[in-house]
Design a protein around this motif. Structure first.
Motif, PDB file in Angstrom:
ATOM      1  N   ASP A  43       7.600   7.167  -5.483  1.00  0.00           N
ATOM      2  CA  ASP A  43       6.302   7.011  -5.956  1.00  0.00           C
ATOM      3  C   ASP A  43       5.738   6.053  -5.127  1.00  0.00           C
ATOM      4  N   ALA A  44       6.073   4.819  -4.681  1.00  0.00           N
ATOM      5  CA  ALA A  44       5.387   3.798  -3.901  1.00  0.00           C
ATOM      6  C   ALA A  44       5.273   4.268  -2.759  1.00  0.00           C
ATOM      7  N   VAL A  45       5.937   4.996  -1.941  1.00  0.00           N
ATOM      8  CA  VAL A  45       6.224   5.540  -0.377  1.00  0.00           C
ATOM      9  C   VAL A  45       5.027   6.516  -0.619  1.00  0.00           C
ATOM     10  N   SER A  46       5.173   7.469  -1.597  1.00  0.00           N
ATOM     11  CA  SER A  46       4.144   8.746  -1.589  1.00  0.00           C
ATOM     12  C   SER A  46       2.686   8.257  -1.739  1.00  0.00           C
ATOM     13  N   LEU A  47       2.499   7.275  -2.592  1.00  0.00           N
ATOM     14  CA  LEU A  47       1.346   6.699  -2.910  1.00  0.00           C
ATOM     15  C   LEU A  47       0.505   5.978  -1.414  1.00  0.00           C
ATOM     16  N   LEU A  48       1.348   5.226  -0.893  1.00  0.00           N
ATOM     17  CA  LEU A  48       0.904   4.627   0.356  1.00  0.00           C
ATOM     18  C   LEU A  48       0.536   6.014   1.330  1.00  0.00           C
ATOM     19  N   ILE A  49       1.574   6.714   1.465  1.00  0.00           N
ATOM     20  CA  ILE A  49       1.376   7.754   2.533  1.00  0.00           C
ATOM     21  C   ILE A  49       0.092   8.820   2.101  1.00  0.00           C
ATOM     22  N   ARG A  50      -0.175   8.982   0.835  1.00  0.00           N
ATOM     23  CA  ARG A  50      -1.121   9.919   0.600  1.00  0.00           C
ATOM     24  C   ARG A  50      -2.624   9.298   0.701  1.00  0.00           C
ATOM     25  N   GLU A  51      -2.541   7.788   0.381  1.00  0.00           N
ATOM     26  CA  GLU A  51      -3.764   7.267   0.483  1.00  0.00           C
ATOM     27  C   GLU A  51      -4.001   7.130   2.419  1.00  0.00           C
ATOM     28  N   ALA A  52      -2.996   7.062   3.215  1.00  0.00           N
ATOM     29  CA  ALA A  52      -3.406   7.091   4.409  1.00  0.00           C
ATOM     30  C   ALA A  52      -3.733   8.292   4.961  1.00  0.00           C
ATOM     31  N   MET A  53      -3.220   9.436   4.309  1.00  0.00           N
ATOM     32  CA  MET A  53      -3.885  10.873   4.933  1.00  0.00           C
ATOM     33  C   MET A  53      -5.239  10.973   4.447  1.00  0.00           C
ATOM     34  N   LEU A  54      -5.562  10.578   3.104  1.00  0.00           N
ATOM     35  CA  LEU A  54      -6.900  10.530   2.792  1.00  0.00           C
ATOM     36  C   LEU A  54      -8.143   9.867   3.867  1.00  0.00           C
ATOM     37  N   VAL A  55      -7.494   8.482   4.189  1.00  0.00           N
ATOM     38  CA  VAL A  55      -8.305   7.771   5.098  1.00  0.00           C
ATOM     39  C   VAL A  55      -8.156   8.458   6.251  1.00  0.00           C
ATOM     40  N   ALA A  56      -7.302   9.422   6.950  1.00  0.00           N
ATOM     41  CA  ALA A  56      -7.347  10.000   8.182  1.00  0.00           C
ATOM     42  C   ALA A  56      -8.294  11.091   8.114  1.00  0.00           C
ATOM     43  N   GLU A  57      -8.725  11.729   6.922  1.00  0.00           N
ATOM     44  CA  GLU A  57      -9.386  12.755   6.702  1.00  0.00           C
ATOM     45  C   GLU A  57     -11.037  12.267   6.465  1.00  0.00           C
ATOM     46  N   GLY A  58     -11.271  10.970   6.525  1.00  0.00           N
ATOM     47  CA  GLY A  58     -12.475  10.241   6.571  1.00  0.00           C
ATOM     48  C   GLY A  58     -12.703  10.116   4.693  1.00  0.00           C
ATOM     49  N   GLU A  59     -11.816   9.959   4.047  1.00  0.00           N
ATOM     50  CA  GLU A  59     -12.039   9.779   2.683  1.00  0.00           C
ATOM     51  C   GLU A  59     -11.764   8.134   2.379  1.00  0.00           C
ATOM     52  N   VAL A  60     -12.290   7.734   1.209  1.00  0.00           N
ATOM     53  CA  VAL A  60     -11.977   6.385   0.788  1.00  0.00           C
ATOM     54  C   VAL A  60     -10.975   6.506  -0.626  1.00  0.00           C
ATOM     55  N   PRO A  61      -9.583   6.081  -0.527  1.00  0.00           N
ATOM     56  CA  PRO A  61      -8.970   6.449  -1.510  1.00  0.00           C
ATOM     57  C   PRO A  61      -8.990   5.545  -2.701  1.00  0.00           C
ATOM     58  N   ASP A  62      -9.355   4.462  -2.460  1.00  0.00           N
ATOM     59  CA  ASP A  62      -9.514   3.510  -3.668  1.00  0.00           C
ATOM     60  C   ASP A  62     -10.678   2.663  -3.597  1.00  0.00           C
ATOM     61  N   LEU A  63     -11.799   3.008  -4.032  1.00  0.00           N
ATOM     62  CA  LEU A  63     -13.178   2.275  -3.922  1.00  0.00           C
ATOM     63  C   LEU A  63     -12.987   1.103  -4.417  1.00  0.00           C
ATOM     64  N   GLY A  64     -12.413   0.844  -5.583  1.00  0.00           N
ATOM     65  CA  GLY A  64     -12.447  -0.620  -6.171  1.00  0.00           C
ATOM     66  C   GLY A  64     -11.550  -1.433  -5.268  1.00  0.00           C
ATOM     67  N   ARG A  65     -10.567  -1.173  -4.540  1.00  0.00           N
ATOM     68  CA  ARG A  65      -9.829  -1.873  -4.003  1.00  0.00           C
ATOM     69  C   ARG A  65     -10.682  -2.376  -2.712  1.00  0.00           C
ATOM     70  N   LEU A  66     -11.676  -1.463  -2.269  1.00  0.00           N
ATOM     71  CA  LEU A  66     -12.295  -1.790  -1.184  1.00  0.00           C
ATOM     72  C   LEU A  66     -13.303  -2.853  -1.175  1.00  0.00           C
ATOM     73  N   ARG A  67     -13.927  -2.504  -2.489  1.00  0.00           N
ATOM     74  CA  ARG A  67     -14.799  -3.543  -3.047  1.00  0.00           C
ATOM     75  C   ARG A  67     -14.383  -4.857  -3.232  1.00  0.00           C
ATOM     76  N   ASP A  68     -13.197  -4.895  -3.848  1.00  0.00           N
ATOM     77  CA  ASP A  68     -12.465  -6.215  -3.752  1.00  0.00           C
ATOM     78  C   ASP A  68     -12.311  -7.130  -2.664  1.00  0.00           C
ATOM     79  N   ALA A  69     -11.926  -6.113  -1.595  1.00  0.00           N
ATOM     80  CA  ALA A  69     -11.605  -6.692  -0.027  1.00  0.00           C
ATOM     81  C   ALA A  69     -12.910  -7.151   0.526  1.00  0.00           C
ATOM     82  N   ILE A  70     -14.045  -6.593   0.417  1.00  0.00           N
ATOM     83  CA  ILE A  70     -15.340  -6.950   0.786  1.00  0.00           C
ATOM     84  C   ILE A  70     -15.764  -8.126  -0.099  1.00  0.00           C
ATOM     85  N   ASP A  71     -15.777  -8.293  -1.289  1.00  0.00           N
ATOM     86  CA  ASP A  71     -16.065  -9.421  -1.959  1.00  0.00           C
ATOM     87  C   ASP A  71     -15.124 -10.600  -1.438  1.00  0.00           C
ATOM     88  N   LYS A  72     -14.062 -10.498  -1.081  1.00  0.00           N
ATOM     89  CA  LYS A  72     -13.245 -11.546  -0.882  1.00  0.00           C
ATOM     90  C   LYS A  72     -13.564 -11.939   0.883  1.00  0.00           C
TER      91      LYS A  72
END
Length: 373
Positions: A254-283
């Motif tokens: 599940d850990a590997v599948s999660l990371l890989i699927r998120e990266a595949m979404l990014v490769a297609e121009g999608e944002v897999p986790d908007l909340g995490r992106l906002r947290d990173a920008i706030d940081k």
């Protein structure tokens, strides 16, 4: 995927694919002498596009989608996979413009790419060439099916360069066997295995290795690789993310599948986790504000914001490389704490450390094997 090209000197259509370390090629057919360079290139491009769609069904299986309900992404993926059966017929009998110039175009990319190959062949009017191309496509379709079953031999070996959203359990088990033989020897994992499945096995063995080092050193499992990085530079961020997921109870698959699927979404121009992106920008905003007086360039902090820790162009292989490097980092740190008698020289001592490390890691990996399979 298979790439098709024209050998102008020989007047032949050729196909090539990767094997992990280098490409192999084969001659598909001789081209009609009367065909133009443009016609030949159109055929090669159409075949390459069709191969890309066929292998996309391998990398993006319907089983990796949350639902197969009608008109869902999973439903469309299954429709495309089902259309494999009609590819050769579409190549032999493609949709052509009618007397008014109207052309029927399919919404299914696999089917439409097959029709485009057929139209390219239709222009050349050579039955021998059409038969050879049809035979090659049958071999390509068979290779995709073979890879789906976890057999990456012969033409299906090109799957070692691809990222599959749903790793093969058969391949996971076989990759686990390779690591069991020697947790520090990995060449076969890059040559013979689906990298996503090999990454699942590697995550399991990394957790075992980190556990052994943690026990010997007193360092937390999730901090082992950061400490190893102080001895020798290594890409510790991604394997540490995996260790944190595993430490929280997530299974390696599940850990590997999660990371890989998120990266595949990014490769297609999608944002897999908007909340995490906002947290990173706030940081980043906080860091820029804290260090504004120091004259530091904000770009240094902005560069740390990533939609995925993996390379979206090759996420599975990138993850596999980092996880296996993480195992090596664990071995490096283990050497600092191993309680072994001096073997008399540095080479002898290093060999003893390798043997002790592999023995302890193997024991722990076997004890936790229920989490892998």
């Amino acid at each position: 995927m298979t790439r098709y090209a024209i050998d102008e000197a020989r007047g032949e259509l050729a196909a090539s694919w990767s094997t992990g370390y280098g490409d192999v090629s084969t001659t598909v057919a001789a081209l009609p002498v009367a065909s133009t360079s443009q016609q030949r290139l159109v055929l090669a491009a159409a075949l390459t596009a069709l191969s890309g769609q066929l292998w996309r069904c391998y990398t993006h299986p319907a089983s990796a989608s949350p639902t197969l309900e009608i008109n869902s992404d999973g439903w469309r993926r299954q429709q495309q996979r089902d259309s494999f059966a009609a590819v050769v017929n579409s190549v032999r009998r493609p949709n052509l413009p009618d007397e008014h110039g109207t052309l029927t175009v399919s919404y299914d990319p696999v089917e439409e790419c097959a029709h485009r190959v057929g139209r390219a062949l239709h222009v050349m009017t050579d039955e021998t060439l059409t038969a050879a191309v049809a035979a090659d496509l049958e071999a390509e379709i068979a290779a995709v099916g073979q890879a789906e079953r976890g057999d990456l031999s012969d033409r299906a070996r090109q799957a070692v360069e691809l990222t599959r959203a749903a790793p093969s359990p058969t391949q996971v088990a076989e990759a686990d066997g390779v690591l069991s033989e020697n947790p520090l020897a990995w060449d076969r994992l890059f040559l013979d295995f689906d990298p996503a499945a090999a990454a699942v096995a590697a995550a399991h063995w990394l957790r075992a290795a980190a556990g052994v080092v943690s026990e010997a050193s007193g360092i937390a499992v999730t901090e082992v690789l950061t400490e190893a990085d102080n001895i020798e530079a290594l890409p510790h961020e991604t394997p540490t993310v995996v260790l944190e997921l595993l430490d929280s109870g997530v299974r390696p698959y599940d850990a590997v599948s999660l990371l890989i699927r998120e990266a595949m979404l990014v490769a297609e121009g999608e944002v897999p986790d908007l909340g995490r992106l906002r947290d990173a920008i706030d940081k980043v905003d906080r860091l820029v504000g804290e260090h504004a007086a120091d004259g530091l360039d904000a770009a240094e902090y902005v560069a740390t914001v990533r939609l995925t820790p993996l390379d979206p162009r090759r996420p599975a292989r990138d993850l596999l490389e980092d996880l296996l490097t993480g195992v090596q980092g664990c071995r490096l740190l283990y050497g600092e704490y191993a309680d072994l008698d001096d073997a008399g020289d540095d080479d002898g001592l290093e060999e003893l450390i390798d043997e002790a490390f592999c023995r302890e890691v193997r024991k722990r990996a076997v004890a936790d094997k229920h989490r892998l399979l």
